[in-house]
Design an enzyme around this catalytic site. Structure first.
Site, PDB file in Angstrom:
ATOM      1  N   GLY A 470       0.847  -1.187   0.000  1.00 23.75           N
ATOM      2  CA  GLY A 470       0.000   0.000   0.000  1.00 23.75           C
ATOM      3  C   GLY A 470       0.882   1.237   0.000  1.00 23.75           C
ATOM      4  N   ALA A 513      12.133   1.443  -2.071  1.00 21.09           N
ATOM      5  CA  ALA A 513      12.354   2.450  -3.121  1.00 21.09           C
ATOM      6  C   ALA A 513      13.840   2.547  -3.436  1.00 21.09           C
ATOM      7  CB  ALA A 513      11.813   3.804  -2.674  1.00 21.09           C
ATOM      8  N   THR A 637       1.853   9.194  -2.879  1.00 19.81           N
ATOM      9  CA  THR A 637       2.138   8.003  -2.068  1.00 19.81           C
ATOM     10  C   THR A 637       3.107   8.340  -0.937  1.00 19.81           C
ATOM     11  OG1 THR A 637       3.956   7.238  -3.468  1.00 19.81           O
ATOM     12  CG2 THR A 637       1.762   6.508  -4.075  1.00 19.81           C
ATOM     13  N   GLY A 705      13.948   6.535   1.193  1.00 17.74           N
ATOM     14  CA  GLY A 705      12.899   5.693   1.787  1.00 17.74           C
ATOM     15  C   GLY A 705      12.091   6.498   2.778  1.00 17.74           C
ATOM     16  N   GLY A 707       8.954   5.014   4.517  1.00 21.18           N
ATOM     17  CA  GLY A 707       7.885   4.243   5.157  1.00 21.18           C
ATOM     18  C   GLY A 707       7.770   4.392   6.664  1.00 21.18           C
ATOM     19  N   GLU A 708       8.861   4.644   7.355  1.00 17.70           N
ATOM     20  CA  GLU A 708       8.810   4.516   8.812  1.00 17.70           C
ATOM     21  C   GLU A 708       9.013   5.827   9.559  1.00 17.70           C
ATOM     22  OE1 GLU A 708       9.984   0.645   9.983  1.00 17.70           O
ATOM     23  OE2 GLU A 708      10.828   0.233   8.024  1.00 17.70           O
TER      24      GLU A 708
HETATM   25 MO1  MOS Z   1       9.090  -2.236   8.708  1.00 14.86          MO
HETATM   26  S1  MOS Z   1       8.801  -2.529  10.731  1.00 14.86           S
HETATM   27  O1  MOS Z   1      10.785  -2.595   8.682  1.00 14.86           O
HETATM   28  O2  MOS Z   1       8.184  -3.447   7.948  1.00 14.86           O
END
Ligand code: MOS
Length: 748
Positions: A470, A513, A637, A705, A707-708
């Site tokens: 996602g 990415a 995104t 990156g 995501g986190e």
């Molecule tokens: Mo993330 S916790 O490295 O999927």
């Protein structure tokens, strides 16, 4: 409401305005693991232990075996024997696949019932009569800190570090902070719970699995079942959230394959929502002791960050909550350590920003405490300790623009208007507070491969065995391939989530990415070279006889660089040359000199809360954050992930906690009714910007990156805003109204 900056295009790439996979998702055409059609499926249901510690003495399956539609009841008393793990004790034994009778935690899978329908399997599961022998469980965490020990295995970074003399620094310090912060167990609760479909054809196993790691899942399944890896195929075109929980292969995946072999039919196994608590990983609880010592101007003389956290009696898992403390600020001295307390709970695992999420919650609140004690503005304190390099490893950053992030976010937030004295901003029955924190997350990158094809219909194709949780992988793969092939992104077909594609790493550590996209341009280049050779060797081509180096791809055509009017479409070249696709393979890995730098992403988070003086309810009105994450590959995104991370930070600050029953060891609130996460009404304005400064020392696309990092710092910004509103410092997350009500203000 969510605001997002409208600014210049960040990269050379043409960005897709909409998610590549948006339409198939909103029209329900995107298939998730449990939805795949297999012929004549049977349904499996996992039975879980109801005790936390001991052993199985017997499972009476007479009644279950006679129940309607039941095909098999598989237990440790009759399960097919799998190869024993090679190392003793096994290096990783986070899964139980009915090979032992020991019980390590309440909720552990102890049987699988397979039936013609899910309802029949679930009903039959309730008929099993299980007899246990019990041993005293280890369920108290805070009372057993004396048992804390270092992790058994060394991770990528040491669990404990010492730099300089912290004791001397603290004794010299004019102002000291010595506090303990605690964070609870959290469970992932992805929108799509884990699910597996397994089908055998002879010795070949085909698996549809909800996973973040196609390639690793395939290896784990093969290894656990003791079959050649080439006999296993894993597919997962869409993953409904992972957050780390789908980065490992848990028990149910192997049990599904086992069940399919036992009943001789394809089997579907979907985890119930309540089964998301325990047998598929959690974030561990942490107890973080933080000591800070500073000179009157705020300069940090000493920092100590010592973490005690829980792990399972089955296996060690370390949430590295003190890692960021080693390099976030340029303190003169710094000690960090992590120790584990074993508990009879399922094995903890990676959860979004494992380490930094809980670590920044504690450290960045403690920094706020220090700023208050020093009578310094919290932002000034951060700037006074700005790390121009990685002091811990004495290395330069690949790229760091945190100063600009602080400046941009504080300006957009209006930080200069904040009153640093708590309790001074009031609107009727509400106390208003402003707080800030630094966000930080490592930049990771691993080797990855991609395949690119130019198709006879003039379209491009890009494929890699990566995953899209996602997060936007489809979208940025399409953009990167389009850019490299000189095509519009809408003319790219993307395939991922199939282990037959070229290898890619786990979609974890925010690395996809930065890992996968750099493999695409070399693959595209190779495909274009093959196409160029067809053209220059083809007497009917207007490009006939030209050196291939003189050609370039533009708008779906191969043209002469010198005379762009000379050229023809990809489709025309292929039509005269067998009408077959041309293909290139690309490989990318971290550059040779990556060890000489430290790569980190950075951010600044500012929060405004309103705390009701009667109910002590906290409303998060506004969060303004700016991130330095390198190139922002796609605005939609990218913003989506940062906003999602911030929402989880708000959840950590105010809502989220798994309550472990201290006697039985089961999570008492294993459902989304009682496991609180924010809903829309809990979230105010989230205003996110990115500096969008490419980090080309890290990778050619400049992307680190995304995501986190969004979850990091966000919980602390909210906690600090609550202090600014109320004068109450809550050091035990989540900060619920009862804790605010009971706390005494630190100031009169
Ligand atoms: Mo993330 S916790 O490295 O999927």
């Amino acid at each position: 409401m969510i605001a997002f900056q409208e600014e210049k295009d960040s990269t050379q790439q043409k960005q897709l305005d909409h998610r590549y996979d948006g339409i198939v998702k909103v029209t329900g055409k995107a298939k998730y693991a449990a939805e795949f059609d297999v012929k004549n499926p049977a349904y499996a249901y996992i039975v879980q232990s109801t005790v936390p510690s001991g052993a199985l003495l017997a499972i009476d399956q007479t009644a279950a075996g006679h129940a309607s539609g039941v095909l098999a009841v598989i237990t440790p008393f009759n399960a097919p024997e799998l190869p024993k793990p090679k190392s003793q004790p096994p290096a990783r034994r986070h899964i139980t696949v009915l090979q032992e009778k020991d019980i390590w935690y309440n909720g552990q899978p102890i049987a699988v019932v397979v039936a013609n329908s899910l309802d029949e399997a679930r009903y039959a599961a309730s008929l099993l009569e299980v007899t246990y022998s019990l041993t005293p469980p280890k369920l108290d965490f805070h009372g057993r800190h004396a048992e804390a020990r270092p992790p058994k295995q060394q991770g990528r970074e040491p669990a404990a570090t010492t730099r300089g003399d912290v004791a001397a620094g603290l004794s010299k310090a004019a102002t000291k902070i010595d506090v303990v912060y605690t964070t609870p167990v959290q469970n992932h609760n992805t929108m799509e719970p884990h699910a597996t479909v397994a089908e055998w054809t002879g010795n070949k196993l085909n698996v549809y699995d909800a996973t973040q790691y196609i390639v690793g899942d395939r290896m784990s399944i093969a290894r656990t079942l003791g079959i050649p890896v080439d006999d296993v195929r894993v597919q997962c075109p869409y993953t409904g959230g992972g957050f780390g929980s789908k980065g490992s292969t848990w028990s149910h995946v192997v049990l599904c394959a086992m069940a399919a072999r036992v009943v001789g039919r394809p089997v579907k196994l979907a985890i119930d929502r309540n089964q998301m608590f325990g047998p598929v990983g959690t974030r561990p609880t942490t107890h973080q002791s933080i000591k800070l010592g500073a000179a009157p101007d705020g300069h940090l003389l000493a920092v100590g960050h010592d973490v005690i956290e829980h792990t399972s009696v089955m296996e060690d898992f370390l949430e590295p909550s003190a890692f960021q403390t080693r390099y976030l600020y340029s303190a003169d001295s710094c000690n960090t350590s992590h120790k584990l307390v074993e508990m009879n709970l399922g094995v903890p695992t990676f959860q979004r920003a494992p380490g930094e999420a809980t670590g920044t919650a504690a450290l960045e609140c403690a920094m706020d405490e220090l700023a208050f004690a020093l009578k310094l503005d919290p932002l000034q304190l951060r700037l006074a300790n700005y790390a121009e390099k990685d002091v811990e490893k004495d290395k330069p950053w690949t790229s760091k623009h945190l100063r600009e992030a602080y400046a941009q976010a504080s300006e957009r937030f209006g930080w200069s208007k904040r009153n640093g004295t708590p309790g001074q901003m009031r609107e009727g029955n509400k106390l208003i507070g402003h707080g800030m924190a630094t966000a930080i997350y490592g930049a990771n990158r691993s080797a990855a491969q991609a395949v690119v094809r130019i198709l006879p219909n003039g379209r491009g194709f890009v494929g890699s065995a990566t995953q899209d949780l996602g997060t936007g992988m489809y979208t940025i793969m399409a953009q990167t391939a389009a850019d490299a092939l000189g095509l519009d992104p809408k003319l790219i077909d993307v395939k991922l989530g199939d282990s037959t594609l070229p290898k890619a790493p786990v979609a974890g550590g925010s690395q996809s990415a930065a890992s996968v996209c750099p493999a695409i341009p070399p693959a595209a280049l190779q495909a274009l070279l093959k196409l160029s050779e067809l053209a220059v060797n083809d007497a009917q081509s207007p490009l006939h006889g030209l050196p291939t180096a003189e050609l370039e791809a533009k708008g779906g055509r191969l043209v002469s660089k010198k005379d762009p009017s000379k050229g023809e479409t990809f489709a025309a070249i292929l039509a005269r040359n067998g009408n077959q696709p041309v293909e290139g393979m690309g490989d990318a890995e971290p550059s040779q000199d990556h060890e000489s730098f430290t790569a980190q992403s950075w951010g600044a988070v500012f929060a405004e809360v309103a705390v009701d003086v009667s109910t002590h309810m906290v409303e998060v009105r506004r969060i303004v954050a700016t991130y330095d994450i390198g190139t922002l590959m796609n605005k939609k995104t990218g913003a989506n992930q940062l906003v999602g991370g911030i929402v989880w930070g708000v959840s950590t600050a105010l809502h989220e906690e798994s309550h472990i029953d201290p006697v039985h060891g089961r999570t008492a609130n294993e459902n989304l009714g009682e496991y609180h996460v924010p809903v829309n009404a809990d979230i105010g304005i989230i205003d996110v910007t990115c500096l969008d400064i490419p980090d080309t020392k890290f990778n050619p696309l400049g992307a680190r990156g995304i995501g986190e990092i969004g979850i990091t710092g966000a919980a602390a910004a909210v906690g600090n805003a609550i202090f600014n509103a109320t004068g109450k410092r809550i050091r035990d997350f989540p900060i619920t109204p009862d804790k605010i009500m009971q706390a005494k203000p630190l100031i009169a």
